[in-house]
Motif scaffolding. Structure first.
Motif, PDB file in Angstrom:
ATOM      1  N   ASP A  90      42.393 -12.429 -49.893  1.00 11.50           N
ATOM      2  CA  ASP A  90      43.130 -12.006 -48.829  1.00 11.50           C
ATOM      3  C   ASP A  90      42.218 -10.852 -48.138  1.00 11.50           C
ATOM      4  OD1 ASP A  90      44.654 -10.487 -46.913  1.00 11.50           O
ATOM      5  OD2 ASP A  90      46.216 -10.251 -48.624  1.00 11.50           O
ATOM      6  N   PRO A  91      41.926 -11.139 -46.856  1.00 12.24           N
ATOM      7  CA  PRO A  91      40.848 -10.121 -46.241  1.00 12.24           C
ATOM      8  C   PRO A  91      41.550  -8.728 -46.042  1.00 12.24           C
ATOM      9  CG  PRO A  91      41.885 -11.847 -44.601  1.00 12.24           C
ATOM     10  CD  PRO A  91      42.221 -12.237 -45.923  1.00 12.24           C
ATOM     11  N   ASP A  92      43.049  -8.721 -46.154  1.00 20.34           N
ATOM     12  CA  ASP A  92      43.656  -7.490 -46.222  1.00 20.34           C
ATOM     13  C   ASP A  92      43.770  -6.736 -47.460  1.00 20.34           C
ATOM     14  OD1 ASP A  92      43.988  -7.422 -43.410  1.00 20.34           O
ATOM     15  OD2 ASP A  92      45.716  -8.655 -43.317  1.00 20.34           O
ATOM     16  N   ALA A  93      43.217  -7.253 -48.470  1.00 21.76           N
ATOM     17  CA  ALA A  93      43.628  -6.725 -49.742  1.00 21.76           C
ATOM     18  C   ALA A  93      43.330  -5.249 -50.037  1.00 21.76           C
ATOM     19  CB  ALA A  93      42.770  -7.830 -50.961  1.00 21.76           C
ATOM     20  N   PHE A  94      41.937  -4.841 -49.613  1.00 20.82           N
ATOM     21  CA  PHE A  94      41.553  -3.680 -49.872  1.00 20.82           C
ATOM     22  C   PHE A  94      42.303  -2.422 -49.003  1.00 20.82           C
ATOM     23  CE2 PHE A  94      37.841  -6.513 -50.656  1.00 20.82           C
ATOM     24  CZ  PHE A  94      38.054  -6.247 -52.316  1.00 20.82           C
ATOM     25  N   ALA A  95      42.574  -2.796 -47.739  1.00 20.87           N
ATOM     26  CA  ALA A  95      43.632  -2.129 -47.073  1.00 20.87           C
ATOM     27  C   ALA A  95      45.074  -1.897 -47.855  1.00 20.87           C
ATOM     28  CB  ALA A  95      43.970  -2.492 -45.527  1.00 20.87           C
ATOM     29  N   GLN A  96      45.533  -3.091 -48.274  1.00 29.56           N
ATOM     30  CA  GLN A  96      46.915  -2.987 -48.985  1.00 29.56           C
ATOM     31  C   GLN A  96      46.665  -2.093 -50.204  1.00 29.56           C
ATOM     32  OE1 GLN A  96      49.349  -3.766 -47.382  1.00 29.56           O
ATOM     33  NE2 GLN A  96      48.516  -4.375 -45.581  1.00 29.56           N
ATOM     34  N   ILE A  97      45.610  -2.065 -50.862  1.00 30.97           N
ATOM     35  CA  ILE A  97      45.572  -1.439 -52.214  1.00 30.97           C
ATOM     36  C   ILE A  97      45.447  -0.064 -51.973  1.00 30.97           C
ATOM     37  CG2 ILE A  97      43.696  -0.823 -53.917  1.00 30.97           C
ATOM     38  CD1 ILE A  97      42.906  -3.934 -54.013  1.00 30.97           C
ATOM     39  N   ALA A  98      44.670   0.272 -50.629  1.00 33.29           N
ATOM     40  CA  ALA A  98      44.634   1.823 -50.387  1.00 33.29           C
ATOM     41  C   ALA A  98      45.930   2.176 -49.840  1.00 33.29           C
ATOM     42  CB  ALA A  98      43.549   1.852 -49.076  1.00 33.29           C
ATOM     43  N   ARG A  99      46.950   1.407 -49.155  1.00 32.87           N
ATOM     44  CA  ARG A  99      48.186   1.835 -48.703  1.00 32.87           C
ATOM     45  C   ARG A  99      48.925   2.115 -49.950  1.00 32.87           C
ATOM     46  NH1 ARG A  99      52.309  -2.008 -46.010  1.00 32.87           N
ATOM     47  NH2 ARG A  99      52.902  -2.401 -48.093  1.00 32.87           N
ATOM     48  N   ALA A 100      48.950   1.253 -50.968  1.00 32.98           N
ATOM     49  CA  ALA A 100      49.792   1.526 -51.925  1.00 32.98           C
ATOM     50  C   ALA A 100      49.321   2.590 -52.810  1.00 32.98           C
ATOM     51  CB  ALA A 100      49.572   0.210 -52.956  1.00 32.98           C
ATOM     52  N   GLY A 101      47.991   2.878 -52.908  1.00 33.75           N
ATOM     53  CA  GLY A 101      47.530   4.215 -53.461  1.00 33.75           C
ATOM     54  C   GLY A 101      48.230   5.448 -52.933  1.00 33.75           C
ATOM     55  N   ARG A 102      47.934   5.286 -51.420  1.00 32.51           N
ATOM     56  CA  ARG A 102      48.477   6.714 -50.707  1.00 32.51           C
ATOM     57  C   ARG A 102      49.845   6.742 -50.948  1.00 32.51           C
ATOM     58  NH1 ARG A 102      45.669   4.079 -46.784  1.00 32.51           N
ATOM     59  NH2 ARG A 102      47.315   3.473 -45.745  1.00 32.51           N
ATOM     60  N   GLU A 103      50.724   5.779 -51.101  1.00 35.80           N
ATOM     61  CA  GLU A 103      52.091   5.761 -51.480  1.00 35.80           C
ATOM     62  C   GLU A 103      52.388   5.987 -53.090  1.00 35.80           C
ATOM     63  OE1 GLU A 103      53.587   2.210 -49.930  1.00 35.80           O
ATOM     64  OE2 GLU A 103      53.068   2.768 -47.511  1.00 35.80           O
ATOM     65  N   GLY A 104      51.485   6.221 -53.833  1.00 37.70           N
ATOM     66  CA  GLY A 104      51.853   6.220 -55.134  1.00 37.70           C
ATOM     67  C   GLY A 104      52.479   5.252 -55.870  1.00 37.70           C
TER      68      GLY A 104
END
Length: 116
Positions: free
Chosen positions: A14-28
């Motif tokens: 998924d080309p968006d995987a890293f952005a989604q990992i970062a988002r999930a991290g920001r949201e705890g």
């Protein structure tokens, strides 16, 4: 709040995987990090085609760094669903799992507990 599992088998492409990992991290929301590899040919039941880390195409360096960049510092699960691996002797599976983790995932961890 729903926890998110970063499962390399399901998101490596998924080309968006890293952005989604970062988002999930920001949201705890990161609950766990699961690693296994993707290799072909795929069996009829694709969910049983997970391989030892390093035996396929997944870039564990990028995923491990992305997960750690969120502050995630908990367990990393090696999740292998593969009938051929399950049929191998237990001691061999344990040895190969430890070796594949040590060579494919562990080098990218910021801190490593050498007592493990």
């Amino acid at each position: 709040m729903v926890g998110v599992t970063v499962d390399t088998f399901h998101i490596w492409w998924d080309p968006d995987a890293f952005a989604q990992i970062a988002r999930a991290g920001r949201e705890g929301r990161l609950a766990t990090y699961q690693v296994c590899d993707w290799a072909t040919p795929l069996p009829a039941d694709v969910l049983l085609s997970r391989h030892y880390p390093g035996d396929g195409v997944i870039d564990f360096g990028s995923f491990t760094r992305a997960v750690e960049a969120t502050g995630y510092d908990r367990d990393i699960e090696v999740e292998i669903f593969n009938a051929d691996i399950w049929a191998a002797p237990f001691e061999e599976v344990v040895r190969r799992t430890a070796e594949s983790f040590a060579s494919s995932v562990q080098p990218f961890l910021a801190t490593v507990d050498s007592s493990l």
